[in-house]
Motif scaffolding. Structure first.
Motif, PDB file in Angstrom:
ATOM      1  N   UNK A  10       0.799  -1.214   0.000  1.00 26.59           N
ATOM      2  CA  UNK A  10       0.000   0.000   0.000  1.00 26.59           C
ATOM      3  C   UNK A  10       0.830   1.262   0.000  1.00 26.59           C
ATOM      4  N   UNK A  11       2.157   1.097   0.067  1.00 25.37           N
ATOM      5  CA  UNK A  11       3.063   2.244   0.066  1.00 25.37           C
ATOM      6  C   UNK A  11       4.003   2.191  -1.128  1.00 25.37           C
ATOM      7  N   UNK A  12       4.833   1.148  -1.205  1.00 27.61           N
ATOM      8  CA  UNK A  12       5.721   0.973  -2.348  1.00 27.61           C
ATOM      9  C   UNK A  12       5.132   0.046  -3.401  1.00 27.61           C
ATOM     10  N   UNK A 166       4.316  -3.374  13.953  1.00 28.53           N
ATOM     11  CA  UNK A 166       3.911  -1.970  14.080  1.00 28.53           C
ATOM     12  C   UNK A 166       2.500  -1.915  14.654  1.00 28.53           C
ATOM     13  N   UNK A 167       2.216  -0.924  15.508  1.00 27.61           N
ATOM     14  CA  UNK A 167       2.960   0.309  15.786  1.00 27.61           C
ATOM     15  C   UNK A 167       3.988   0.236  16.910  1.00 27.61           C
ATOM     16  N   UNK A 168       4.333  -0.952  17.369  1.00 31.14           N
ATOM     17  CA  UNK A 168       5.311  -1.067  18.445  1.00 31.14           C
ATOM     18  C   UNK A 168       6.598  -0.344  18.040  1.00 31.14           C
ATOM     19  N   UNK A 169       7.037   0.632  18.821  1.00 34.45           N
ATOM     20  CA  UNK A 169       8.234   1.403  18.470  1.00 34.45           C
ATOM     21  C   UNK A 169       9.491   0.555  18.322  1.00 34.45           C
ATOM     22  N   UNK A 190       4.330   5.670   5.089  1.00 38.07           N
ATOM     23  CA  UNK A 190       3.415   4.535   5.109  1.00 38.07           C
ATOM     24  C   UNK A 190       1.989   4.951   4.824  1.00 38.07           C
ATOM     25  N   UNK A 191       1.124   3.951   4.713  1.00 42.61           N
ATOM     26  CA  UNK A 191      -0.280   4.216   4.389  1.00 42.61           C
ATOM     27  C   UNK A 191      -1.209   4.031   5.578  1.00 42.61           C
ATOM     28  N   UNK A 192      -0.675   3.589   6.711  1.00 44.11           N
ATOM     29  CA  UNK A 192      -1.514   3.319   7.877  1.00 44.11           C
ATOM     30  C   UNK A 192      -1.165   4.242   9.028  1.00 44.11           C
ATOM     31  N   UNK A 193      -2.092   5.102   9.385  1.00 43.01           N
ATOM     32  CA  UNK A 193      -1.850   6.008  10.508  1.00 43.01           C
ATOM     33  C   UNK A 193      -1.714   5.252  11.822  1.00 43.01           C
ATOM     34  N   UNK A 194      -2.469   4.177  11.971  1.00 44.57           N
ATOM     35  CA  UNK A 194      -2.421   3.418  13.219  1.00 44.57           C
ATOM     36  C   UNK A 194      -1.129   2.619  13.347  1.00 44.57           C
ATOM     37  N   UNK A 209       0.711   8.165   2.851  1.00 42.00           N
ATOM     38  CA  UNK A 209       0.161   8.095   1.502  1.00 42.00           C
ATOM     39  C   UNK A 209      -1.125   7.288   1.570  1.00 42.00           C
ATOM     40  N   UNK A 210      -1.954   7.413   0.557  1.00 42.67           N
ATOM     41  CA  UNK A 210      -3.215   6.677   0.535  1.00 42.67           C
ATOM     42  C   UNK A 210      -3.034   5.291  -0.070  1.00 42.67           C
TER      43      UNK A 210
END
Length: 229
Positions: A10-12, A166-169, A190-194, A209-210
């Motif tokens: 969803x990104x690259x 992710x989202x684990x730092x 990335x495409x996921x805000x969460x 990005x969408x």
């Protein structure tokens, strides 16, 4: 910025459509369905969320909730979660469910976004370090090799190889350490805000990005080049 981290799906790159996925597996098995039935089965698989990298389940069965939450922490969990979703849809041969899973891991099932190669190669030419950080249950490196982009990536940090997603730092921290970069000098794309937004906890700049079909997103990655100019 010293380095750029990219999400994968969803990104690259973008996974093929559910119909293309099912059609390819049926053809490989020497099976055929009437077009209307094929479209119906593909839609049911999409609603089930059976294609990794595609749509998420519209409704997750109660018995799969826990497995779904940690699906990217190991190869076994990933396969179990997605084949369980696939099996909610009756197919002509039960073996097709495993075949569908195998298909989604092949380079043929993935297409790069139109600006992926340009952005990665430009970053390489500039000497900017690049990492791929993905929640995934299989080795995506062959996808990059098949598309001639593996030489543009310095580090792959994949959730199933580290047992954390992710989202684990910690996953982002591992990627930054492998790149030898201070997180405050890193952009996460990335495409996921969460999920991808977790990088912000380390001080990374985050650019979203969408998650759109390849034909509908020609240049969303280009702003990244301005961030590291």
């Amino acid at each position: 910025m010293a380095a750029v981290l990219f999400d994968f799906s969803g990104t690259l790159f973008r996974i093929e459509s559910t119909e293309s996925w099912l059609r390819a597996v049926l053809a490989a098995a020497g099976l055929a369905l009437p077009e209307a039935e094929l479209a119906e089965k593909a839609k049911a698989l999409e609603v089930a969320g059976a294609l990794a990298g595609g749509a998420e389940p519209v409704e997750l069965p109660e018995h799969l909730v826990e497995a779904w939450a940690v699906r990217d922490e190991s190869a076994a969990l990933h396969r179990a979660a997605y084949t369980a979703l696939s099996r909610r849809v009756p197919l002509p041969d039960a073996a097709l469910h495993d075949a569908l899973y195998e298909r989604h891991m092949t380079p043929a099932a993935w297409a790069p976004y139109p600006d992926t190669a340009h952005v990665l190669r430009t970053l390489r030419e500039r000497g900017t370090r690049v990492g791929v950080v993905s929640n995934i249950g299989w080795d995506l490196r062959p996808v990059f090799r098949e598309h001639g982009l593996d030489a543009c990536v310095d580090v792959y940090t994949l959730s199933y190889e580290h047992g954390v997603q992710k989202p684990d730092p910690r996953l982002f921290s591992t990627a930054c350490a492998e790149l030898g970069a201070d997180p405050r000098d890193v952009v996460m794309v990335g495409d996921s805000r969460s999920a991808d937004g977790g990088a912000a906890a380390l001080g990374c700049r985050v650019h979203f990005v969408d998650h759109l079909p390849v034909a509908q997103r020609p240049d969303a990655l280009l702003p990244v080049l301005g961030m590291v100019a």
